[in-house]
Design a protein around this motif. Structure first.
Motif, PDB file in Angstrom:
ATOM      1  N   GLN A 116      15.044  -0.575   2.714  1.00 38.56           N
ATOM      2  CA  GLN A 116      15.279  -0.582   1.266  1.00 38.56           C
ATOM      3  C   GLN A 116      14.170  -1.292   0.496  1.00 38.56           C
ATOM      4  O   GLN A 116      13.900  -0.950  -0.654  1.00 38.56           O
ATOM      5  N   ALA A 117      13.531  -2.295   1.111  1.00 37.08           N
ATOM      6  CA  ALA A 117      12.567  -3.113   0.373  1.00 37.08           C
ATOM      7  C   ALA A 117      11.455  -2.260  -0.236  1.00 37.08           C
ATOM      8  O   ALA A 117      11.046  -2.471  -1.389  1.00 37.08           O
ATOM      9  N   LEU A 118      10.945  -1.283   0.525  1.00 37.33           N
ATOM     10  CA  LEU A 118       9.881  -0.417   0.011  1.00 37.33           C
ATOM     11  C   LEU A 118      10.353   0.355  -1.199  1.00 37.33           C
ATOM     12  O   LEU A 118       9.668   0.427  -2.233  1.00 37.33           O
ATOM     13  N   TRP A 119      11.554   0.932  -1.124  1.00 35.54           N
ATOM     14  CA  TRP A 119      12.049   1.773  -2.214  1.00 35.54           C
ATOM     15  C   TRP A 119      12.472   0.946  -3.415  1.00 35.54           C
ATOM     16  O   TRP A 119      12.378   1.424  -4.558  1.00 35.54           O
ATOM     17  N   LEU A 120      12.885  -0.297  -3.202  1.00 33.86           N
ATOM     18  CA  LEU A 120      13.213  -1.152  -4.341  1.00 33.86           C
ATOM     19  C   LEU A 120      11.968  -1.454  -5.173  1.00 33.86           C
ATOM     20  O   LEU A 120      12.031  -1.521  -6.401  1.00 33.86           O
ATOM     21  N   SER A 121      10.837  -1.639  -4.511  1.00 33.02           N
ATOM     22  CA  SER A 121       9.595  -1.861  -5.263  1.00 33.02           C
ATOM     23  C   SER A 121       9.186  -0.607  -6.022  1.00 33.02           C
ATOM     24  O   SER A 121       8.677  -0.681  -7.145  1.00 33.02           O
ATOM     25  N   ILE A 122       9.438   0.583  -5.440  1.00 28.30           N
ATOM     26  CA  ILE A 122       9.135   1.830  -6.138  1.00 28.30           C
ATOM     27  C   ILE A 122      10.092   2.026  -7.311  1.00 28.30           C
ATOM     28  O   ILE A 122       9.685   2.450  -8.400  1.00 28.30           O
ATOM     29  N   LEU A 123      11.368   1.712  -7.116  1.00 32.23           N
ATOM     30  CA  LEU A 123      12.329   1.797  -8.212  1.00 32.23           C
ATOM     31  C   LEU A 123      11.925   0.904  -9.369  1.00 32.23           C
ATOM     32  O   LEU A 123      11.993   1.301 -10.538  1.00 32.23           O
ATOM     33  N   ALA A 124      11.529  -0.333  -9.053  1.00 29.36           N
ATOM     34  CA  ALA A 124      11.173  -1.290 -10.107  1.00 29.36           C
ATOM     35  C   ALA A 124       9.977  -0.806 -10.911  1.00 29.36           C
ATOM     36  O   ALA A 124       9.880  -1.065 -12.119  1.00 29.36           O
ATOM     37  N   VAL A 151       0.837  -1.202   0.000  1.00 28.41           N
ATOM     38  CA  VAL A 151       0.000   0.000   0.000  1.00 28.41           C
ATOM     39  C   VAL A 151       0.873   1.254   0.000  1.00 28.41           C
ATOM     40  O   VAL A 151       0.668   2.187  -0.776  1.00 28.41           O
ATOM     41  N   LEU A 152       1.877   1.274   0.861  1.00 24.45           N
ATOM     42  CA  LEU A 152       2.728   2.451   0.976  1.00 24.45           C
ATOM     43  C   LEU A 152       3.533   2.708  -0.297  1.00 24.45           C
ATOM     44  O   LEU A 152       3.883   3.854  -0.596  1.00 24.45           O
ATOM     45  N   SER A 153       3.817   1.666  -1.053  1.00 24.36           N
ATOM     46  CA  SER A 153       4.601   1.843  -2.273  1.00 24.36           C
ATOM     47  C   SER A 153       3.878   2.690  -3.313  1.00 24.36           C
ATOM     48  O   SER A 153       4.504   3.164  -4.262  1.00 24.36           O
ATOM     49  N   HIS A 154       2.561   2.881  -3.158  1.00 22.87           N
ATOM     50  CA  HIS A 154       1.796   3.698  -4.103  1.00 22.87           C
ATOM     51  C   HIS A 154       1.602   5.130  -3.601  1.00 22.87           C
ATOM     52  O   HIS A 154       0.933   5.928  -4.259  1.00 22.87           O
ATOM     53  N   ARG A 171      15.370   9.438  -1.041  1.00 26.41           N
ATOM     54  CA  ARG A 171      15.722  10.756  -1.586  1.00 26.41           C
ATOM     55  C   ARG A 171      15.881  10.685  -3.099  1.00 26.41           C
ATOM     56  O   ARG A 171      15.486  11.609  -3.821  1.00 26.41           O
ATOM     57  N   PHE A 172      16.440   9.576  -3.614  1.00 24.58           N
ATOM     58  CA  PHE A 172      16.575   9.415  -5.058  1.00 24.58           C
ATOM     59  C   PHE A 172      15.193   9.362  -5.716  1.00 24.58           C
ATOM     60  O   PHE A 172      14.954  10.019  -6.736  1.00 24.58           O
ATOM     61  N   CYS A 173      14.279   8.561  -5.143  1.00 26.12           N
ATOM     62  CA  CYS A 173      12.936   8.444  -5.731  1.00 26.12           C
ATOM     63  C   CYS A 173      12.173   9.757  -5.628  1.00 26.12           C
ATOM     64  O   CYS A 173      11.369  10.083  -6.508  1.00 26.12           O
ATOM     65  N   GLU A 174      12.399  10.510  -4.573  1.00 31.55           N
ATOM     66  CA  GLU A 174      11.707  11.788  -4.397  1.00 31.55           C
ATOM     67  C   GLU A 174      12.220  12.838  -5.378  1.00 31.55           C
ATOM     68  O   GLU A 174      11.435  13.531  -6.039  1.00 31.55           O
ATOM     69  N   ARG A 175      13.521  12.955  -5.517  1.00 30.95           N
ATOM     70  CA  ARG A 175      14.100  14.028  -6.316  1.00 30.95           C
ATOM     71  C   ARG A 175      14.220  13.679  -7.789  1.00 30.95           C
ATOM     72  O   ARG A 175      14.333  14.573  -8.633  1.00 30.95           O
ATOM     73  N   ARG A 176      14.218  12.377  -8.123  1.00 34.27           N
ATOM     74  CA  ARG A 176      14.294  11.922  -9.518  1.00 34.27           C
ATOM     75  C   ARG A 176      15.388  12.681 -10.277  1.00 34.27           C
ATOM     76  O   ARG A 176      15.125  13.394 -11.254  1.00 34.27           O
ATOM     77  N   PRO A 177      16.644  12.548  -9.857  1.00 26.92           N
ATOM     78  CA  PRO A 177      17.702  13.393 -10.421  1.00 26.92           C
ATOM     79  C   PRO A 177      18.216  12.955 -11.786  1.00 26.92           C
ATOM     80  O   PRO A 177      18.906  13.733 -12.449  1.00 26.92           O
ATOM     81  N   ILE A 178      17.905  11.725 -12.210  1.00 27.95           N
ATOM     82  CA  ILE A 178      18.416  11.252 -13.492  1.00 27.95           C
ATOM     83  C   ILE A 178      17.707  11.962 -14.636  1.00 27.95           C
ATOM     84  O   ILE A 178      16.480  11.989 -14.711  1.00 27.95           O
ATOM     85  N   GLY A 179      18.488  12.566 -15.537  1.00 24.68           N
ATOM     86  CA  GLY A 179      17.923  13.119 -16.762  1.00 24.68           C
ATOM     87  C   GLY A 179      17.354  14.518 -16.654  1.00 24.68           C
ATOM     88  O   GLY A 179      16.865  15.056 -17.649  1.00 24.68           O
ATOM     89  N   ARG A 180      17.404  15.131 -15.482  1.00 21.24           N
ATOM     90  CA  ARG A 180      16.895  16.512 -15.377  1.00 21.24           C
ATOM     91  C   ARG A 180      18.053  17.475 -15.109  1.00 21.24           C
ATOM     92  O   ARG A 180      19.117  17.076 -14.645  1.00 21.24           O
ATOM     93  N   ASN A 181      17.822  18.724 -15.412  1.00 20.69           N
ATOM     94  CA  ASN A 181      18.840  19.752 -15.195  1.00 20.69           C
ATOM     95  C   ASN A 181      18.967  20.015 -13.697  1.00 20.69           C
ATOM     96  O   ASN A 181      18.012  20.446 -13.045  1.00 20.69           O
ATOM     97  N   LEU A 182      20.156  19.763 -13.148  1.00 19.17           N
ATOM     98  CA  LEU A 182      20.362  19.928 -11.712  1.00 19.17           C
ATOM     99  C   LEU A 182      20.660  21.373 -11.322  1.00 19.17           C
ATOM    100  O   LEU A 182      20.584  21.721 -10.139  1.00 19.17           O
ATOM    101  N   LEU A 183      20.991  22.225 -12.288  1.00 17.19           N
ATOM    102  CA  LEU A 183      21.248  23.628 -11.973  1.00 17.19           C
ATOM    103  C   LEU A 183      19.951  24.324 -11.576  1.00 17.19           C
ATOM    104  O   LEU A 183      18.907  24.118 -12.197  1.00 17.19           O
ATOM    105  N   ARG A 184      20.033  25.132 -10.545  1.00 17.71           N
ATOM    106  CA  ARG A 184      18.883  25.915 -10.125  1.00 17.71           C
ATOM    107  C   ARG A 184      18.838  27.209 -10.923  1.00 17.71           C
ATOM    108  O   ARG A 184      19.858  27.849 -11.141  1.00 17.71           O
ATOM    109  N   ASN A 185      17.642  27.588 -11.343  1.00 15.51           N
ATOM    110  CA  ASN A 185      17.450  28.853 -12.057  1.00 15.51           C
ATOM    111  C   ASN A 185      18.454  28.991 -13.213  1.00 15.51           C
ATOM    112  O   ASN A 185      19.241  29.939 -13.254  1.00 15.51           O
ATOM    113  N   PRO A 186      18.466  28.047 -14.169  1.00 15.82           N
ATOM    114  CA  PRO A 186      19.505  28.044 -15.205  1.00 15.82           C
ATOM    115  C   PRO A 186      19.492  29.266 -16.109  1.00 15.82           C
ATOM    116  O   PRO A 186      20.509  29.576 -16.731  1.00 15.82           O
ATOM    117  N   ARG A 187      18.373  29.972 -16.228  1.00 17.12           N
ATOM    118  CA  ARG A 187      18.315  31.141 -17.097  1.00 17.12           C
ATOM    119  C   ARG A 187      18.622  32.451 -16.370  1.00 17.12           C
ATOM    120  O   ARG A 187      18.533  33.527 -16.948  1.00 17.12           O
TER     121      ARG A 187
END
Length: 276
Positions: free
Chosen positions: A60-68, A33-36, A95-111
């Protein structure tokens, strides 16, 4: 009578069953339930409900199911470089699942909008001091922002903490990620300028492990109508990379006694997982 019930004796009403509360669920079902639940709610609210929920969110078990489920393409790679089960740092995968850092621009206020929030902007007026008062933002071309100043040299800088962005040390040291950086040179400056980009990969003590710094590039005022992109990919990262320092410098060559127009462009730092 009704169905054999003697006359005068009321029918017995069947008591409704109490709904099964979340606290009564077996651990495996509660974890499902919590994984959703969105990761930021798990970390910010669910973890505070009780000790049992806190232990599940920290496991880790909860977050591994979310990662999958939410990172299906990355999950096979990420599972090869997970933190240890008894890692003392709680919620690393969360923190990885919350922030989803893969593939997004990590710079703040890039413009560089809203007064260049999140950027350290320095001027050469007083030996590269922080610019606070003598800075005026001007809308410019698409994906570009300019500021005016009476100072000759400027640079803007951000230092990214990769662990705070959601990466854990085992992933950073796995050899399975690459860091892509880019910046746009604006060739429609109001003055003749020299442009310089410097990107450094730093360890936990912010010592330099790798860098990208192309030769300074002259920009002659109003010469071209395009904004060339400069980019680089850091692959085969050395172990120990924990920070990325991104710095752009511009030196005005005319140095007139009036304000100058200097561009702050759409910069990016993007981390990718090598799937091959």
């Amino acid at each position: 009578s009704s169905r054999g019930q003697p006359v005068g004796i009321p029918l017995l009403e069947q008591e409704p069953e109490e709904p099964l509360g979340l606290g009564q669920l077996p651990t495996e079902l509660l974890e499902m339930v919590l994984s959703h639940v969105p990761p930021h709610v798990l970390l910010g609210r669910c973890r505070r409900v009780c000790r049992r929920w806190r232990d599940l969110v920290d496991c880790q078990a909860l977050w591994l199911s979310i990662l999958a489920r939410d990172h299906a393409a990355l999950s096979p790679v990420l599972r090869t470089c997970l933190p240890a089960d008894d890692d003392p740092r709680p919620r690393v995968l969360g923190r990885f699942c919350e922030r989803r850092p893969i593939g997004r621009n990590l710079l703040r206020n890039p413009r560089g909008l809203a007064g260049f929030l999140k950027w350290t902007v320095l001027s050469s007026e007083d030996g590269w001091a922080a610019e606070e008062e003598n800075l005026e933002v001007i809308p410019s071309a698409y994906m570009l922002t300019s500021f005016l100043s009476a100072c000759r040299g400027y640079h803007k800088k951000q230092v990214l903490d990769l662990e705070k962005e959601g990466f854990w040390p085992e992933l950073l040291d796995s050899g399975k990620i690459e860091i892509c950086v880019s910046d746009w040179r604006n060739d429609q400056q109001g003055t003749d300028c020299i442009y310089q980009l410097t990107v450094q990969l730093l360890d936990a003590n912010q010592a330099i492990l790798d860098h990208f710094s192309p030769l300074p590039f002259p920009i002659w005022k109003w010469r071209n109508s395009v904004s060339p992109q400069v980019s680089h990919v850091f692959s085969n990262l050395k172990k120990g990379v924990r920070y990325v320092s991104f710095e752009c410098c511009i030196w005005d060559l005319e140095f007139r006694n009036e304000q100058y127009g200097i561009s702050v462009t759409n910069s990016s730092v993007i981390v990718q997982v090598c799937l091959s």
